[in-house]
Design a protein around this motif. Structure first.
Motif, mmCIF file in Angstrom:
data_model
loop_
_atom_site.group_PDB
_atom_site.id
_atom_site.type_symbol
_atom_site.label_atom_id
_atom_site.label_comp_id
_atom_site.label_asym_id
_atom_site.label_seq_id
_atom_site.Cartn_x
_atom_site.Cartn_y
_atom_site.Cartn_z
ATOM 1 N N ASP A 49 -6.384 -97.201 7.414
ATOM 2 C CA ASP A 49 -5.771 -95.585 8.146
ATOM 3 C C ASP A 49 -6.770 -94.623 7.637
ATOM 4 O OD1 ASP A 49 -3.504 -97.329 9.792
ATOM 5 O OD2 ASP A 49 -2.140 -96.521 9.187
ATOM 6 N N ASP A 50 -7.284 -93.683 7.905
ATOM 7 C CA ASP A 50 -7.883 -92.978 8.117
ATOM 8 C C ASP A 50 -7.640 -91.385 6.665
ATOM 9 O OD1 ASP A 50 -9.945 -92.926 9.457
ATOM 10 O OD2 ASP A 50 -9.237 -91.584 11.401
ATOM 11 N N ASP A 51 -6.173 -91.458 6.533
ATOM 12 C CA ASP A 51 -5.779 -91.063 5.714
ATOM 13 C C ASP A 51 -5.295 -91.143 4.434
ATOM 14 O OD1 ASP A 51 -3.544 -91.968 6.854
ATOM 15 O OD2 ASP A 51 -2.345 -90.527 6.738
ATOM 16 N N ALA A 52 -5.559 -92.269 4.478
ATOM 17 C CA ALA A 52 -5.498 -93.378 3.111
ATOM 18 C C ALA A 52 -6.290 -94.742 2.719
ATOM 19 C CB ALA A 52 -3.803 -93.193 2.811
ATOM 20 N N GLN A 53 -6.995 -94.336 3.541
ATOM 21 C CA GLN A 53 -8.102 -95.235 3.195
ATOM 22 C C GLN A 53 -8.987 -95.846 1.962
ATOM 23 O OE1 GLN A 53 -11.948 -95.315 5.517
ATOM 24 N NE2 GLN A 53 -12.060 -96.456 6.849
ATOM 25 N N GLY A 54 -9.028 -96.807 1.935
ATOM 26 C CA GLY A 54 -8.733 -98.099 0.547
ATOM 27 C C GLY A 54 -7.889 -98.351 -0.071
ATOM 28 N N GLN A 55 -6.124 -97.316 0.433
ATOM 29 C CA GLN A 55 -5.597 -97.456 -0.324
ATOM 30 C C GLN A 55 -4.936 -98.850 -1.059
ATOM 31 O OE1 GLN A 55 -2.690 -94.898 0.296
ATOM 32 N NE2 GLN A 55 -0.757 -95.227 -2.199
ATOM 33 N N GLU A 56 -4.748 -98.821 -2.613
ATOM 34 C CA GLU A 56 -4.411 -100.708 -2.373
ATOM 35 C C GLU A 56 -2.924 -100.526 -2.535
ATOM 36 O OE1 GLU A 56 -6.781 -102.388 -6.102
ATOM 37 O OE2 GLU A 56 -8.747 -102.277 -4.417
ATOM 38 N N LEU A 57 -2.171 -101.646 -1.570
ATOM 39 C CA LEU A 57 -0.850 -101.884 -2.331
ATOM 40 C C LEU A 57 -1.049 -103.903 -2.104
ATOM 41 C CD1 LEU A 57 2.265 -100.806 -1.359
ATOM 42 C CD2 LEU A 57 1.795 -101.363 0.280
ATOM 43 N N ARG A 58 0.175 -103.931 -2.709
ATOM 44 C CA ARG A 58 0.978 -105.303 -3.325
ATOM 45 C C ARG A 58 2.600 -105.596 -2.708
ATOM 46 N NH1 ARG A 58 -0.612 -108.586 -8.702
ATOM 47 N NH2 ARG A 58 0.709 -109.958 -8.230
ATOM 48 N N VAL A 59 2.462 -106.722 -1.925
ATOM 49 C CA VAL A 59 3.458 -106.628 -1.266
ATOM 50 C C VAL A 59 4.573 -107.837 -1.374
ATOM 51 C CG1 VAL A 59 3.199 -104.154 -0.028
ATOM 52 C CG2 VAL A 59 2.927 -107.088 0.539
ATOM 53 N N PHE A 60 5.895 -108.234 -1.347
ATOM 54 C CA PHE A 60 6.464 -109.864 -1.608
ATOM 55 C C PHE A 60 6.516 -109.143 0.321
ATOM 56 C CE2 PHE A 60 8.459 -108.344 -5.628
ATOM 57 C CZ PHE A 60 7.470 -109.853 -6.316
ATOM 58 N N TRP A 61 5.347 -110.283 0.935
ATOM 59 C CA TRP A 61 5.632 -110.461 2.373
ATOM 60 C C TRP A 61 6.935 -110.473 3.124
ATOM 61 C CZ3 TRP A 61 2.454 -108.653 5.931
ATOM 62 C CH2 TRP A 61 2.435 -109.723 7.190
ATOM 63 N N ASP A 62 7.879 -111.756 2.656
ATOM 64 C CA ASP A 62 9.193 -112.039 3.306
ATOM 65 C C ASP A 62 9.565 -110.807 3.050
ATOM 66 O OD1 ASP A 62 8.437 -114.282 3.984
ATOM 67 O OD2 ASP A 62 9.460 -115.201 2.146
#
Length: 117
Positions: A49-62
């Motif tokens: 998204d334009d307002d947070a482009q490149g911001q990284e995130l790690r998630v537990f998919w399930d």
């Protein structure tokens, strides 16, 4: 537009690197998938998204309740209803030009609807 129950179903597969996913009300690019983690696969993401482009995130998919894999690009629908009349498109293009003039030069006198004068 009617929304079918299948539109909101959770994906049955893991996303792959390079795919777009939607979760937490944002679009993300999948950078890495670690399916060797116990419990839930860990997905490394970069915001698209334009307002947070490149911001990284790690998630537990399930454990993401609103996860979706975006697999429909919509290019097949382009031009399906035909094209606009050239005069109508020219009017739209001129509107865009005037909008960018006023956004680019704040010292330019502007009307209430941001038209360049």
């Amino acid at each position: 537009m009617t929304v079918q129950a299948t539109d909101w179903a959770l994906p049955e597969r893991l996303p792959e690197s390079g795919e777009l996913v939607r979760l937490r009300s944002r679009n993300w690019l999948v950078q890495h998938v670690d399916s060797s983690a116990p419990g839930s696969p860990i997905i490394e993401l970069a915001c698209a998204d334009d307002d947070a482009q490149g911001q990284e995130l790690r998630v537990f998919w399930d454990y993401e309740p609103d996860r979706q894999i975006i697999d429909q690009e919509g290019w097949a629908d382009l031009g399906a209803d035909g094209f606009d009349d050239p005069r109508l498109f020219a009017a739209f293009l001129n509107t865009l030009r005037w909008s960018t003039v006023t956004a680019k030069n704040p010292d330019l006198f502007q009307s209430p609807f941001r038209a360049g004068i």
